[in-house]
Design an enzyme around this catalytic site. Structure first.
Site, PDB file in Angstrom:
ATOM      1  N   HIS A 143       0.910  -1.125   0.011  1.00  0.00           N
ATOM      2  CA  HIS A 143      -0.034   0.103   0.168  1.00  0.00           C
ATOM      3  C   HIS A 143       0.944   1.140  -0.046  1.00  0.00           C
ATOM      4  O   HIS A 143       1.873   1.460   0.728  1.00  0.00           O
ATOM      5  CB  HIS A 143      -0.953   0.044   1.317  1.00  0.00           C
ATOM      6  CG  HIS A 143      -1.998   1.039   1.134  1.00  0.00           C
ATOM      7  ND1 HIS A 143      -2.428   1.716   2.487  1.00  0.00           N
ATOM      8  CD2 HIS A 143      -2.695   1.770   0.179  1.00  0.00           C
ATOM      9  CE1 HIS A 143      -3.341   2.388   2.204  1.00  0.00           C
ATOM     10  NE2 HIS A 143      -3.554   2.639   0.638  1.00  0.00           N
ATOM     11  N   ASP A 162       7.454   7.901 -20.901  1.00  0.00           N
ATOM     12  CA  ASP A 162       7.775   7.933 -22.391  1.00  0.00           C
ATOM     13  C   ASP A 162       9.144   7.574 -22.457  1.00  0.00           C
ATOM     14  O   ASP A 162      10.070   7.429 -21.530  1.00  0.00           O
ATOM     15  CB  ASP A 162       7.520   9.190 -23.221  1.00  0.00           C
ATOM     16  CG  ASP A 162       8.084  10.406 -22.148  1.00  0.00           C
ATOM     17  OD1 ASP A 162       9.196  10.349 -21.720  1.00  0.00           O
ATOM     18  OD2 ASP A 162       7.310  11.544 -22.319  1.00  0.00           O
ATOM     19  N   HIS A 177       6.242  19.548 -14.093  1.00  0.00           N
ATOM     20  CA  HIS A 177       6.828  18.300 -14.448  1.00  0.00           C
ATOM     21  C   HIS A 177       8.301  18.143 -13.678  1.00  0.00           C
ATOM     22  O   HIS A 177       8.586  17.084 -13.431  1.00  0.00           O
ATOM     23  CB  HIS A 177       7.217  18.422 -16.038  1.00  0.00           C
ATOM     24  CG  HIS A 177       7.966  17.342 -16.530  1.00  0.00           C
ATOM     25  ND1 HIS A 177       7.484  16.111 -16.585  1.00  0.00           N
ATOM     26  CD2 HIS A 177       9.058  16.928 -17.064  1.00  0.00           C
ATOM     27  CE1 HIS A 177       7.995  15.258 -17.204  1.00  0.00           C
ATOM     28  NE2 HIS A 177       9.190  15.816 -17.451  1.00  0.00           N
ATOM     29  N   ALA A 203       4.031  12.077 -21.474  1.00  0.00           N
ATOM     30  CA  ALA A 203       3.277  10.913 -21.547  1.00  0.00           C
ATOM     31  C   ALA A 203       3.987  10.006 -20.370  1.00  0.00           C
ATOM     32  O   ALA A 203       4.766   8.873 -20.509  1.00  0.00           O
ATOM     33  CB  ALA A 203       3.370  10.110 -22.791  1.00  0.00           C
ATOM     34  N   ASN A 204       3.736  10.493 -19.089  1.00  0.00           N
ATOM     35  CA  ASN A 204       4.233  10.035 -17.876  1.00  0.00           C
ATOM     36  C   ASN A 204       3.299   9.855 -16.914  1.00  0.00           C
ATOM     37  O   ASN A 204       2.440  10.586 -16.648  1.00  0.00           O
ATOM     38  CB  ASN A 204       5.332  10.694 -17.403  1.00  0.00           C
ATOM     39  CG  ASN A 204       6.537  11.003 -18.461  1.00  0.00           C
ATOM     40  OD1 ASN A 204       6.914   9.966 -18.986  1.00  0.00           O
ATOM     41  ND2 ASN A 204       6.491  12.178 -19.059  1.00  0.00           N
TER      42      ASN A 204
END
Length: 131
Positions: free
Chosen positions: A20, A28, A98, A121-122
Protein backbone atom coordinates in the site's frame (compact mmCIF):
# COMPACT_ATOMS: atom_id res chain seq x y z
CA UNK A 1 4.63 -20.84 -18.15
CA UNK A 2 2.15 -18.16 -17.11
CA UNK A 3 -0.96 -18.02 -19.32
CA UNK A 4 -2.59 -14.76 -18.23
CA UNK A 5 -1.64 -11.46 -16.70
CA UNK A 6 1.59 -9.58 -17.15
CA UNK A 7 4.04 -11.84 -18.97
CA UNK A 8 7.06 -9.58 -18.42
CA UNK A 9 8.70 -11.21 -15.40
CA UNK A 10 10.29 -8.00 -14.08
CA UNK A 11 6.99 -6.12 -14.10
CA UNK A 12 5.12 -9.09 -12.58
CA UNK A 13 7.70 -9.28 -9.77
CA UNK A 14 7.54 -5.56 -9.00
CA UNK A 15 3.72 -5.65 -8.89
CA UNK A 16 3.75 -8.72 -6.63
CA UNK A 17 6.19 -7.03 -4.24
CA UNK A 18 4.30 -3.73 -3.98
CA UNK A 19 2.49 -2.72 -0.82
CA UNK A 20 0.00 0.00 0.00
CA UNK A 21 1.25 3.46 -1.12
CA UNK A 22 4.24 2.07 -3.07
CA UNK A 23 4.63 3.59 -6.52
CA UNK A 24 5.55 2.51 -10.01
CA UNK A 25 6.20 4.86 -12.93
CA UNK A 26 5.28 4.36 -16.57
CA UNK A 27 7.03 6.82 -18.82
CA UNK A 28 7.77 7.88 -22.34
CA UNK A 29 11.17 7.08 -23.85
CA UNK A 30 12.62 10.42 -22.72
CA UNK A 31 11.75 10.35 -19.02
CA UNK A 32 14.95 10.24 -16.96
CA UNK A 33 15.28 7.32 -14.56
CA UNK A 34 16.74 8.38 -11.20
CA UNK A 35 19.89 6.67 -9.94
CA UNK A 36 19.02 3.71 -7.77
CA UNK A 37 15.53 3.17 -9.24
CA UNK A 38 15.02 -0.03 -11.22
CA UNK A 39 14.44 0.57 -14.94
CA UNK A 40 12.32 -1.91 -16.86
CA UNK A 41 12.91 -1.04 -20.49
CA UNK A 42 10.11 -2.07 -22.86
CA UNK A 43 11.06 0.39 -25.62
CA UNK A 44 11.45 -1.50 -28.89
CA UNK A 45 11.44 1.39 -31.34
CA UNK A 46 10.06 4.92 -31.40
CA UNK A 47 6.37 4.65 -30.58
CA UNK A 48 6.41 0.98 -29.54
CA UNK A 49 4.99 0.05 -27.13
CA UNK A 50 2.67 2.98 -26.65
CA UNK A 51 2.39 4.58 -23.21
CA UNK A 52 -1.38 4.12 -22.95
CA UNK A 53 -1.12 0.47 -24.00
CA UNK A 54 1.20 -0.23 -21.07
CA UNK A 55 -0.83 1.86 -18.60
CA UNK A 56 -4.06 0.10 -19.58
CA UNK A 57 -2.51 -3.34 -19.14
CA UNK A 58 -0.98 -2.57 -15.73
CA UNK A 59 -4.28 -1.06 -14.57
CA UNK A 60 -5.92 -4.45 -15.13
CA UNK A 61 -3.65 -6.13 -12.58
CA UNK A 62 -2.75 -3.41 -10.06
CA UNK A 63 -4.90 -1.97 -7.28
CA UNK A 64 -4.44 1.75 -7.96
CA UNK A 65 -5.34 4.25 -5.26
CA UNK A 66 -4.22 7.42 -6.99
CA UNK A 67 -2.23 8.66 -9.94
CA UNK A 68 0.31 11.45 -10.35
CA UNK A 69 0.82 13.28 -13.65
CA UNK A 70 2.50 16.46 -14.78
CA UNK A 71 0.19 19.43 -15.35
CA UNK A 72 1.84 19.95 -18.74
CA UNK A 73 0.10 16.82 -20.03
CA UNK A 74 -3.20 18.72 -20.16
CA UNK A 75 -1.99 21.37 -22.61
CA UNK A 76 0.84 19.57 -24.41
CA UNK A 77 -0.74 16.11 -24.81
CA UNK A 78 -4.50 16.60 -24.69
CA UNK A 79 -5.33 13.19 -26.16
CA UNK A 80 -3.32 11.41 -23.47
CA UNK A 81 -4.89 13.62 -20.77
CA UNK A 82 -8.39 12.69 -21.96
CA UNK A 83 -7.60 8.98 -22.18
CA UNK A 84 -6.10 9.01 -18.68
CA UNK A 85 -9.29 10.63 -17.35
CA UNK A 86 -11.38 7.89 -18.95
CA UNK A 87 -9.13 5.18 -17.55
CA UNK A 88 -8.82 6.64 -14.04
CA UNK A 89 -12.24 8.18 -13.57
CA UNK A 90 -13.02 8.22 -9.86
CA UNK A 91 -9.40 7.85 -8.73
CA UNK A 92 -7.55 10.54 -6.79
CA UNK A 93 -5.25 12.63 -8.99
CA UNK A 94 -2.06 14.46 -8.06
CA UNK A 95 -1.16 17.07 -10.68
CA UNK A 96 2.14 18.93 -10.33
CA UNK A 97 4.59 20.61 -12.66
CA UNK A 98 6.94 18.29 -14.54
CA UNK A 99 9.95 19.10 -12.34
CA UNK A 100 8.08 18.03 -9.19
CA UNK A 101 6.84 14.95 -11.06
CA UNK A 102 10.43 13.94 -11.86
CA UNK A 103 11.42 14.44 -8.21
CA UNK A 104 8.59 12.10 -7.17
CA UNK A 105 9.95 9.32 -9.41
CA UNK A 106 12.95 8.99 -7.08
CA UNK A 107 10.95 6.91 -4.58
CA UNK A 108 9.34 4.55 -7.12
CA UNK A 109 9.90 0.80 -6.98
CA UNK A 110 10.55 0.89 -10.74
CA UNK A 111 10.26 3.00 -13.88
CA UNK A 112 8.82 1.24 -16.92
CA UNK A 113 10.17 2.86 -20.08
CA UNK A 114 7.92 2.68 -23.14
CA UNK A 115 8.64 3.69 -26.71
CA UNK A 116 6.19 6.61 -26.46
CA UNK A 117 7.29 9.80 -28.20
CA UNK A 118 4.45 12.20 -27.33
CA UNK A 119 5.26 14.83 -24.68
CA UNK A 120 4.51 14.34 -20.98
CA UNK A 121 3.20 10.78 -21.42
CA UNK A 122 4.22 9.78 -17.91
CA UNK A 123 2.36 8.62 -14.82
CA UNK A 124 3.15 7.55 -11.28
CA UNK A 125 0.71 4.88 -10.09
CA UNK A 126 0.18 4.70 -6.31
CA UNK A 127 -0.70 1.26 -5.03
CA UNK A 128 -3.91 0.81 -3.13
CA UNK A 129 -4.85 -2.10 -0.91
CA UNK A 130 -7.16 -4.95 -1.92
CA UNK A 131 -8.95 -5.32 1.40
Amino acid sequence: MQKIGILNSEIAKVLADMGHTDTIVIGDCGLPVPDGVKKIDLALKLGTPRFLEVVEELAKYMEIEKIHVAAEMQSKNEECWQQMHKLFDGKEWIVTDHEHFKQATKTAKAVIRTGETTPFANVILHSGVIF
